[in-house]
Design a protein around this motif. Structure first.
Motif, PDB file in Angstrom:
ATOM      1  N   GLN A 225       0.793  -1.235  -0.099  1.00  0.00           N
ATOM      2  CA  GLN A 225      -0.069   0.144   0.102  1.00  0.00           C
ATOM      3  C   GLN A 225       0.896   1.314  -0.084  1.00  0.00           C
ATOM      4  O   GLN A 225       0.452   2.163  -0.471  1.00  0.00           O
ATOM      5  CB  GLN A 225      -0.929   0.036   1.277  1.00  0.00           C
ATOM      6  CG  GLN A 225      -1.907  -0.997   1.063  1.00  0.00           C
ATOM      7  CD  GLN A 225      -2.677  -1.304   2.639  1.00  0.00           C
ATOM      8  OE1 GLN A 225      -2.414  -0.220   3.345  1.00  0.00           O
ATOM      9  NE2 GLN A 225      -3.430  -2.198   2.559  1.00  0.00           N
ATOM     10  N   HIS A 226       2.145   1.289   0.652  1.00  0.00           N
ATOM     11  CA  HIS A 226       2.928   2.527   0.677  1.00  0.00           C
ATOM     12  C   HIS A 226       3.851   2.552  -0.597  1.00  0.00           C
ATOM     13  O   HIS A 226       4.499   3.462  -0.564  1.00  0.00           O
ATOM     14  CB  HIS A 226       3.796   2.340   2.044  1.00  0.00           C
ATOM     15  CG  HIS A 226       2.814   2.625   3.122  1.00  0.00           C
ATOM     16  ND1 HIS A 226       3.382   3.362   4.302  1.00  0.00           N
ATOM     17  CD2 HIS A 226       1.757   2.210   3.419  1.00  0.00           C
ATOM     18  CE1 HIS A 226       2.316   3.286   5.194  1.00  0.00           C
ATOM     19  NE2 HIS A 226       1.498   2.908   4.731  1.00  0.00           N
ATOM     20  N   MET A 227       4.032   1.678  -1.344  1.00  0.00           N
ATOM     21  CA  MET A 227       4.954   1.604  -2.510  1.00  0.00           C
ATOM     22  C   MET A 227       4.193   2.868  -3.665  1.00  0.00           C
ATOM     23  O   MET A 227       2.927   2.927  -3.866  1.00  0.00           O
ATOM     24  CB  MET A 227       4.801   0.403  -3.230  1.00  0.00           C
ATOM     25  CG  MET A 227       5.714  -0.816  -2.411  1.00  0.00           C
ATOM     26  SD  MET A 227       7.244  -0.344  -2.521  1.00  0.00           S
ATOM     27  CE  MET A 227       7.925  -0.772  -4.400  1.00  0.00           C
ATOM     28  N   HIS A 228       4.827   3.854  -3.772  1.00  0.00           N
ATOM     29  CA  HIS A 228       4.404   5.051  -4.196  1.00  0.00           C
ATOM     30  C   HIS A 228       5.053   4.723  -6.077  1.00  0.00           C
ATOM     31  O   HIS A 228       4.088   5.309  -6.860  1.00  0.00           O
ATOM     32  CB  HIS A 228       5.429   6.131  -4.173  1.00  0.00           C
ATOM     33  CG  HIS A 228       5.006   7.309  -4.717  1.00  0.00           C
ATOM     34  ND1 HIS A 228       3.726   8.161  -4.921  1.00  0.00           N
ATOM     35  CD2 HIS A 228       5.499   8.163  -5.649  1.00  0.00           C
ATOM     36  CE1 HIS A 228       3.658   9.204  -5.380  1.00  0.00           C
ATOM     37  NE2 HIS A 228       4.786   9.347  -6.069  1.00  0.00           N
ATOM     38  N   SER A 229       5.685   4.040  -6.409  1.00  0.00           N
ATOM     39  CA  SER A 229       6.045   3.632  -7.769  1.00  0.00           C
ATOM     40  C   SER A 229       6.686   2.327  -7.627  1.00  0.00           C
ATOM     41  O   SER A 229       7.207   1.666  -6.588  1.00  0.00           O
ATOM     42  CB  SER A 229       6.871   4.667  -8.386  1.00  0.00           C
ATOM     43  OG  SER A 229       8.169   4.790  -7.669  1.00  0.00           O
ATOM     44  N   LEU A 250       8.749   5.257  -1.033  1.00  0.00           N
ATOM     45  CA  LEU A 250       7.425   4.895  -0.204  1.00  0.00           C
ATOM     46  C   LEU A 250       6.597   6.197  -0.075  1.00  0.00           C
ATOM     47  O   LEU A 250       7.162   7.142   0.381  1.00  0.00           O
ATOM     48  CB  LEU A 250       7.984   4.387   1.159  1.00  0.00           C
ATOM     49  CG  LEU A 250       8.913   3.248   1.270  1.00  0.00           C
ATOM     50  CD1 LEU A 250       9.213   2.834   2.853  1.00  0.00           C
ATOM     51  CD2 LEU A 250       8.130   1.995   0.441  1.00  0.00           C
ATOM     52  N   ARG A 251       5.001   5.720  -0.132  1.00  0.00           N
ATOM     53  CA  ARG A 251       4.438   7.092  -0.136  1.00  0.00           C
ATOM     54  C   ARG A 251       4.030   7.501   1.263  1.00  0.00           C
ATOM     55  O   ARG A 251       4.087   8.839   1.374  1.00  0.00           O
ATOM     56  CB  ARG A 251       2.979   6.600  -0.789  1.00  0.00           C
ATOM     57  CG  ARG A 251       1.847   7.679  -0.907  1.00  0.00           C
ATOM     58  CD  ARG A 251       0.767   7.227  -1.408  1.00  0.00           C
ATOM     59  NE  ARG A 251      -0.069   6.253  -0.774  1.00  0.00           N
ATOM     60  CZ  ARG A 251      -0.066   4.980  -1.435  1.00  0.00           C
ATOM     61  NH1 ARG A 251       0.552   4.760  -2.396  1.00  0.00           N
ATOM     62  NH2 ARG A 251      -0.437   4.043  -0.414  1.00  0.00           N
ATOM     63  N   ALA A 252       3.976   6.775   2.160  1.00  0.00           N
ATOM     64  CA  ALA A 252       3.623   7.170   3.466  1.00  0.00           C
ATOM     65  C   ALA A 252       4.567   6.602   4.541  1.00  0.00           C
ATOM     66  O   ALA A 252       5.178   5.736   4.381  1.00  0.00           O
ATOM     67  CB  ALA A 252       2.327   6.510   4.067  1.00  0.00           C
ATOM     68  N   SER A 253       4.962   7.512   5.276  1.00  0.00           N
ATOM     69  CA  SER A 253       5.922   7.276   6.208  1.00  0.00           C
ATOM     70  C   SER A 253       5.457   7.629   7.801  1.00  0.00           C
ATOM     71  O   SER A 253       4.570   8.390   7.909  1.00  0.00           O
ATOM     72  CB  SER A 253       6.985   8.074   6.036  1.00  0.00           C
ATOM     73  OG  SER A 253       8.107   8.183   6.971  1.00  0.00           O
ATOM     74  N   ALA A 255       7.527   8.909   9.886  1.00  0.00           N
ATOM     75  CA  ALA A 255       8.011  10.077  10.328  1.00  0.00           C
ATOM     76  C   ALA A 255       7.433  11.165   9.643  1.00  0.00           C
ATOM     77  O   ALA A 255       6.940  11.153   8.501  1.00  0.00           O
ATOM     78  CB  ALA A 255       9.438   9.797   9.983  1.00  0.00           C
ATOM     79  N   PRO A 256       7.360  12.410  10.272  1.00  0.00           N
ATOM     80  CA  PRO A 256       6.623  13.470   9.553  1.00  0.00           C
ATOM     81  C   PRO A 256       7.654  14.272   8.294  1.00  0.00           C
ATOM     82  O   PRO A 256       7.156  14.716   7.581  1.00  0.00           O
ATOM     83  CB  PRO A 256       6.558  14.433  10.518  1.00  0.00           C
ATOM     84  CG  PRO A 256       7.344  14.098  11.703  1.00  0.00           C
ATOM     85  CD  PRO A 256       7.807  12.749  11.755  1.00  0.00           C
ATOM     86  N   GLU A 257       8.786  13.935   8.467  1.00  0.00           N
ATOM     87  CA  GLU A 257       9.785  14.633   7.534  1.00  0.00           C
ATOM     88  C   GLU A 257      10.261  13.631   6.533  1.00  0.00           C
ATOM     89  O   GLU A 257      10.029  12.468   6.494  1.00  0.00           O
ATOM     90  CB  GLU A 257      10.941  15.167   8.124  1.00  0.00           C
ATOM     91  CG  GLU A 257      11.764  14.032   8.838  1.00  0.00           C
ATOM     92  CD  GLU A 257      11.649  13.466   9.947  1.00  0.00           C
ATOM     93  OE1 GLU A 257      12.307  12.638  10.428  1.00  0.00           O
ATOM     94  OE2 GLU A 257      10.514  14.103  10.473  1.00  0.00           O
ATOM     95  N   HIS A 258      10.762  14.185   5.077  1.00  0.00           N
ATOM     96  CA  HIS A 258      11.025  13.422   4.287  1.00  0.00           C
ATOM     97  C   HIS A 258      12.630  12.925   4.680  1.00  0.00           C
ATOM     98  O   HIS A 258      13.199  13.403   5.483  1.00  0.00           O
ATOM     99  CB  HIS A 258      11.307  14.154   2.761  1.00  0.00           C
ATOM    100  CG  HIS A 258      10.095  14.706   2.453  1.00  0.00           C
ATOM    101  ND1 HIS A 258       9.198  13.716   1.792  1.00  0.00           N
ATOM    102  CD2 HIS A 258       9.500  16.107   2.387  1.00  0.00           C
ATOM    103  CE1 HIS A 258       8.155  14.376   1.428  1.00  0.00           C
ATOM    104  NE2 HIS A 258       8.241  15.733   1.702  1.00  0.00           N
ATOM    105  N   ALA A 259      12.741  11.640   4.297  1.00  0.00           N
ATOM    106  CA  ALA A 259      14.137  10.892   4.491  1.00  0.00           C
ATOM    107  C   ALA A 259      14.406   9.971   3.065  1.00  0.00           C
ATOM    108  O   ALA A 259      13.831   9.449   2.518  1.00  0.00           O
ATOM    109  CB  ALA A 259      13.908   9.975   5.681  1.00  0.00           C
ATOM    110  N   ILE A 260      15.826   9.745   3.275  1.00  0.00           N
ATOM    111  CA  ILE A 260      16.366   8.851   2.376  1.00  0.00           C
ATOM    112  C   ILE A 260      16.854   7.712   3.104  1.00  0.00           C
ATOM    113  O   ILE A 260      17.828   8.055   4.317  1.00  0.00           O
ATOM    114  CB  ILE A 260      17.409   9.489   1.385  1.00  0.00           C
ATOM    115  CG1 ILE A 260      16.804  10.404   0.597  1.00  0.00           C
ATOM    116  CG2 ILE A 260      18.039   8.314   0.453  1.00  0.00           C
ATOM    117  CD1 ILE A 260      17.853  11.191  -0.161  1.00  0.00           C
TER     118      ILE A 260
END
Length: 268
Positions: A225-229, A250-253, A255-260
């Motif tokens: 479900q969280h796979m964005h592509s 991943l579409r949903a995390s 954590a509130p911030e973006h991360a690699i």
């Protein structure tokens, strides 16, 4: 002459930020993944169950006397059970457990401190493991706390006992519990992020489920479900070495911030 180790002192010098109160649970799940890999059983039979244990509380009732399903807070988490059908606490693994900072799993990226993190956030840990030692199925139970280990002797398991290990983390410390994620969905998201390497590697991850008072989540379903592509593979050469890269978004995390997240060498 061996150097003595002081468990309470070692715990005092082990750091676990309050915001990482679920890390001991994640370490227990990683141990289960390693135990399943060591068992050399077909991937279709790989199974890990994470059971959330909460404070007992009376259900809130609506005007008709039926239990309310929404609109009230979840009871506090008191602990977790992690159940797997891996190799278990055979003699080699138990002796490694007794050795702090062991290099028993260094090839898998293990640092030998996971069980220390258990006691940073939980009062004690109970273990019951049914395993194979040679051609004999045996059972070992023990408790682990700041006072040390009690029990641990192995006995022959009753006939027909399935191979199974149960690790119960008990007494979730209030300071860590207050800052930890509370819903099974949020815990599933965080667990996927921590175990991301096992989901994207070739061969995949064992089937992991989270159970919480009637709620059952499959981490495989949550991951999909969280796979964005779709995952994109790429091959590149650096200084004469060929690297196979796998890009996953991943579409949903949790954590509130973006991360690699960089996954390599069997770890995140």
């Amino acid at each position: 002459m061996n150097i003595a180790t002081n468990l309470s002192g070692r715990l005092r010098n082990t750091s676990l930020p309050l915001s990482n109160g679920l890390l001991p649970l994640f370490e227990a799940v990683i141990n289960s993944i390693h135990g399943i890999e060591e068992a050399s059983v077909p991937p279709v039979s790989w199974r890990i169950r994470v059971v959330i244990e909460r404070e007992q509380s009376l259900p809130l009732l609506d005007g008709n006397g039926d239990r309310k399903s929404v609109g009230h807070p979840l009871p506090d988490i008191t602990g977790f059970k992690v159940i797997d059908n891996g190799v278990g606490f055979n003699e080699d693994n138990f002796q490694a457990f007794l050795t702090l900072d062991t290099d028993h799993k260094v090839a898998k990226g293990g640092r030998g401190i996971g069980r220390l993190l258990w006691l940073k956030a939980f009062d004690n840990v109970e273990v019951e493991s049914t395993f194979d030692e040679g051609d004999v199925r045996r059972r070992r139970t023990f408790a682990f706390s700041k006072a040390g280990i009690t029990g641990g002797d192995s006995t022959e398991a009753p006939s027909g006992s399935p191979r199974e290990t149960v690790v119960r983390l008990r007494g979730f410390a209030p300071a860590y519990r207050a800052k930890a994620r509370k819903t099974p969905e949020a815990i599933a998201n965080a667990l996927i992020e921590h175990c991301l390497w096992y989901f994207v590697r070739q061969g995949g991850c064992p089937s992991i489920s989270i159970e919480d008072d009637g709620t059952l989540l499959s981490l495989d379903d949550v991951f999909e479900q969280h796979m964005h592509s779709q995952a994109v593979r790429q091959k590149t050469t650096l200084k004469g070495r060929v690297f196979d890269l796998l890009h996953v978004k991943l579409r949903a995390s949790a954590a509130p911030e973006h991360a690699i997240a960089y996954c390599a060498n069997n770890r995140l």
